[in-house]
Write a protein that holds these residues in place. Structure first.
Motif, PDB file in Angstrom:
ATOM      1  N   TYR A   1      -2.028  -1.152   2.910  1.00  0.00           N
ATOM      2  CA  TYR A   1      -1.592  -0.562   1.645  1.00  0.00           C
ATOM      3  C   TYR A   1      -2.787   0.071   0.926  1.00  0.00           C
ATOM      4  CZ  TYR A   1       0.488   0.011  -2.976  1.00  0.00           C
ATOM      5  OH  TYR A   1       0.921   0.541  -4.167  1.00  0.00           O
ATOM      6  N   ARG A   2      -3.956  -0.558   1.003  1.00  0.00           N
ATOM      7  CA  ARG A   2      -5.155   0.011   0.395  1.00  0.00           C
ATOM      8  C   ARG A   2      -5.494   1.357   1.053  1.00  0.00           C
ATOM      9  NH1 ARG A   2      -8.341  -3.924   1.013  1.00  0.00           N
ATOM     10  NH2 ARG A   2      -8.034  -4.869  -1.006  1.00  0.00           N
TER      11      ARG A   2
ATOM     12  N   SER B   1       6.743  -5.418  -6.370  1.00  0.00           N
ATOM     13  CA  SER B   1       6.039  -4.181  -6.034  1.00  0.00           C
ATOM     14  C   SER B   1       4.949  -4.519  -5.031  1.00  0.00           C
ATOM     15  CB  SER B   1       5.437  -3.551  -7.285  1.00  0.00           C
ATOM     16  OG  SER B   1       4.340  -4.327  -7.743  1.00  0.00           O
ATOM     17  N   TRP B   2       4.550  -3.518  -4.258  1.00  0.00           N
ATOM     18  CA  TRP B   2       3.511  -3.771  -3.256  1.00  0.00           C
ATOM     19  C   TRP B   2       2.215  -4.184  -3.939  1.00  0.00           C
ATOM     20  CZ3 TRP B   2       3.971   0.271   1.262  1.00  0.00           C
ATOM     21  CH2 TRP B   2       5.240   0.127   1.867  1.00  0.00           C
ATOM     22  N   GLY B   3       1.932  -3.641  -5.107  1.00  0.00           N
ATOM     23  CA  GLY B   3       0.741  -4.040  -5.859  1.00  0.00           C
ATOM     24  C   GLY B   3       0.807  -5.492  -6.280  1.00  0.00           C
ATOM     25  N   LEU B   4       1.975  -5.936  -6.740  1.00  0.00           N
ATOM     26  CA  LEU B   4       2.146  -7.336  -7.114  1.00  0.00           C
ATOM     27  C   LEU B   4       1.995  -8.241  -5.900  1.00  0.00           C
ATOM     28  CD1 LEU B   4       2.878  -9.583  -9.126  1.00  0.00           C
ATOM     29  CD2 LEU B   4       5.295  -9.101  -8.618  1.00  0.00           C
ATOM     30  N   LEU B   5       2.536  -7.837  -4.754  1.00  0.00           N
ATOM     31  CA  LEU B   5       2.398  -8.649  -3.544  1.00  0.00           C
ATOM     32  C   LEU B   5       0.922  -8.829  -3.180  1.00  0.00           C
ATOM     33  CD1 LEU B   5       5.339  -7.226  -1.394  1.00  0.00           C
ATOM     34  CD2 LEU B   5       5.300  -9.360  -2.705  1.00  0.00           C
ATOM     35  N   VAL B   6       0.134  -7.765  -3.307  1.00  0.00           N
ATOM     36  CA  VAL B   6      -1.308  -7.865  -3.053  1.00  0.00           C
ATOM     37  C   VAL B   6      -1.925  -8.880  -4.004  1.00  0.00           C
ATOM     38  CG1 VAL B   6      -3.523  -6.641  -3.210  1.00  0.00           C
ATOM     39  CG2 VAL B   6      -1.572  -5.555  -2.079  1.00  0.00           C
TER      40      VAL B   6
ATOM     41  N   GLU C   1      -7.471  -9.132  -6.286  1.00  0.00           N
ATOM     42  CA  GLU C   1      -7.508  -7.738  -5.836  1.00  0.00           C
ATOM     43  C   GLU C   1      -6.381  -6.942  -6.475  1.00  0.00           C
ATOM     44  OE1 GLU C   1      -8.188  -6.800  -1.741  1.00  0.00           O
ATOM     45  OE2 GLU C   1      -8.885  -8.841  -1.352  1.00  0.00           O
ATOM     46  N   ASN C   2      -6.683  -5.676  -6.679  1.00  0.00           N
ATOM     47  CA  ASN C   2      -5.713  -4.759  -7.248  1.00  0.00           C
ATOM     48  C   ASN C   2      -5.775  -3.463  -6.442  1.00  0.00           C
ATOM     49  OD1 ASN C   2      -3.856  -3.605  -9.023  1.00  0.00           O
ATOM     50  ND2 ASN C   2      -5.459  -2.875 -10.397  1.00  0.00           N
ATOM     51  N   VAL C   3      -4.642  -2.985  -5.989  1.00  0.00           N
ATOM     52  CA  VAL C   3      -4.579  -1.729  -5.253  1.00  0.00           C
ATOM     53  C   VAL C   3      -3.837  -0.725  -6.130  1.00  0.00           C
ATOM     54  CG1 VAL C   3      -3.742  -0.559  -3.183  1.00  0.00           C
ATOM     55  CG2 VAL C   3      -4.608  -2.906  -3.016  1.00  0.00           C
TER      56      VAL C   3
END
Length: 154
Positions: free
Chosen positions: A24-25, A105-110, A118-120
């Motif tokens: 995702y990053r 959200s994919w960001g929340l999953l990260v 970590e934050n993407v």
């Protein structure tokens, strides 16, 4: 709500096994330029996703694209919201027999997977080709998530 209520261990392990965070990053880094002057057509998003094998509907004032897909005992939802040519992807996984109801959200999953370390950033696009490439990479990642979860039960 705690982490395991949003991201059950089986789903987290599957995401880890396919290198979800790094992938995702990579998508975020590759599509870091947003150009609000490009006016995409909502029908283009639906058509691109349909060509990639993902059926979606429009929701919430035509800004949210998503639908559930049932495979075996699983229900999967690949969703996305586009605002100002920035895309927020989300995933939902349900399996009643395994007591799984994960999503976000994919960001929340990260953030959940890294204990908020970590934050993407959300990816974006500036033209039709970037939109198509971005959606293609996201669908490949989504398909790998499904494949991993289904194979973990084989």
């Amino acid at each position: 709500m705690n982490k395991t209520e949003m991201l059950q261990p089986l789903v987290e392990q599957s995401l880890t096994d396919i290198n979800f965070i790094d992938r995702y990053r990579e998508i975020s880094d590759e599509f870091s330029i947003k150009d609000e002057s490009y006016n995409y057509e909502k029908s283009d998003v639906v058509n691109i996703l349909n060509e990639l094998g993902v059926v979606v509907n429009l929701y919430e004032g035509d800004q949210y694209f998503a639908d559930f897909e049932t495979i075996d005992d699983y229900q999967f939802r690949f969703g996305l919201t586009i605002k100002f040519n920035i895309v927020e992807f989300d995933l939902t996984v349900k399996n009643e027999s395994l007591s799984i109801k994960s999503g976000g959200s994919w960001g929340l999953l990260v953030q959940l997977m890294t204990d908020w370390r970590e934050n993407v950033k959300k990816p974006g696009f500036g033209n039709h080709e970037q939109l198509k490439s971005l959606l293609t990479m996201a669908v490949i990642l989504y398909e790998d998530i499904k494949k991993e979860l289904l194979s973990s039960q084989a």
